[in-house]
Design an enzyme around this catalytic site. Sequence first.
Site, PDB file in Angstrom:
ATOM      1  N   TYR A 113       0.861  -1.182   0.000  1.00  0.00           N
ATOM      2  CA  TYR A 113       0.000   0.000   0.000  1.00  0.00           C
ATOM      3  C   TYR A 113       0.896   1.229   0.000  1.00  0.00           C
ATOM      4  O   TYR A 113       1.872   1.303   0.745  1.00  0.00           O
ATOM      5  CB  TYR A 113      -0.874   0.012   1.254  1.00  0.00           C
ATOM      6  CG  TYR A 113      -1.709   1.264   1.388  1.00  0.00           C
ATOM      7  CD1 TYR A 113      -2.942   1.365   0.759  1.00  0.00           C
ATOM      8  CD2 TYR A 113      -1.254   2.348   2.123  1.00  0.00           C
ATOM      9  CE1 TYR A 113      -3.702   2.518   0.860  1.00  0.00           C
ATOM     10  CE2 TYR A 113      -2.008   3.512   2.225  1.00  0.00           C
ATOM     11  CZ  TYR A 113      -3.223   3.584   1.593  1.00  0.00           C
ATOM     12  OH  TYR A 113      -3.974   4.731   1.683  1.00  0.00           O
ATOM     13  N   GLU A 201      -3.364   7.547  -4.293  1.00  0.00           N
ATOM     14  CA  GLU A 201      -3.231   6.248  -3.635  1.00  0.00           C
ATOM     15  C   GLU A 201      -2.895   5.152  -4.647  1.00  0.00           C
ATOM     16  O   GLU A 201      -3.478   5.106  -5.725  1.00  0.00           O
ATOM     17  CB  GLU A 201      -4.560   5.925  -2.938  1.00  0.00           C
ATOM     18  CG  GLU A 201      -4.505   4.714  -2.035  1.00  0.00           C
ATOM     19  CD  GLU A 201      -5.885   4.414  -1.466  1.00  0.00           C
ATOM     20  OE1 GLU A 201      -6.074   4.609  -0.256  1.00  0.00           O
ATOM     21  OE2 GLU A 201      -6.773   4.003  -2.232  1.00  0.00           O
TER      22      GLU A 201
END
Length: 230
Positions: A113, A201
């Site tokens: 992530y 993101e």
Amino acid sequence: MNIHEYQAKEVFRRYGIPTPQGIAAFSVAEAVEAAKRLIHDTDSQVVVVKAQIHAGGRGKAGGVKVVKGADAAKSAAEELLGKVLVTPQTGPEGKKVQRLYVEQGLAIAGEYYLAAAVDRESKRVVIMASSEGGVDIEEVAEKHPEKIHKVFVDPAVGLMPYQIRQLAYGLGLSKKAQRSFHKLLSSLAQLFVEEDCSIAEVNPMIVTADQECIALDAKINFVGNGAFRH
Ligand code: ADP
Ligand code: MG
């Protein structure tokens, strides 16, 4: 302001962030053409048909189909186009799929992530990285906050090489992957500022078998107040 994954990946490419090859499709026929072209260009039968909706969590809701060959891509496109997808982020009414993104299927050695956001408290850009990628990051934040590594960017000097190294160590990347990560993250930090993002993101950022970091998913939100600049 929110944009689709395929549009966010176009922005990524402008900044030199590696992404899989992909082609947007608005009909089943276009999706089949896209799959054939990708299979030809990449010399691999594996393609991924991805529903384009303004919400994440598509994978678990059946909105991301990894298939082999153009016929299977056709079936996936038929199934997805026009379908209402309900994910944890769409609300119970769901969102109708009107666009697809057909993408080169990549072999994944590791999923991570990675995100840039604005931290209101410190009034700085925060970069967050975790080895618990691909899954629900909110759950990680809640149950294992220590697994999310953070650095805060001093606006006067920008993201520093030692901060990137710190995150790379936190993720446990190999030497080669660290070099690739350095390039990807520098570009992401630059993109975040120049494009007036509120969030950028990459979930997941993957490491391939040959230790290259690639943005497998992309989400960008822009600050509305900065729109006039673009
Ligand atoms: P979402 O976040 O909406 O679930 P993602 O783009 O993150 O959608 O895709 C979900 C999962 O599908 C990824 O974690 C990855 O395992 C797989 N996937 C997505 N794109 C590809 C691709 N190009 N090649 C191989 N696997 C993929
Ligand atoms: Mg994702």
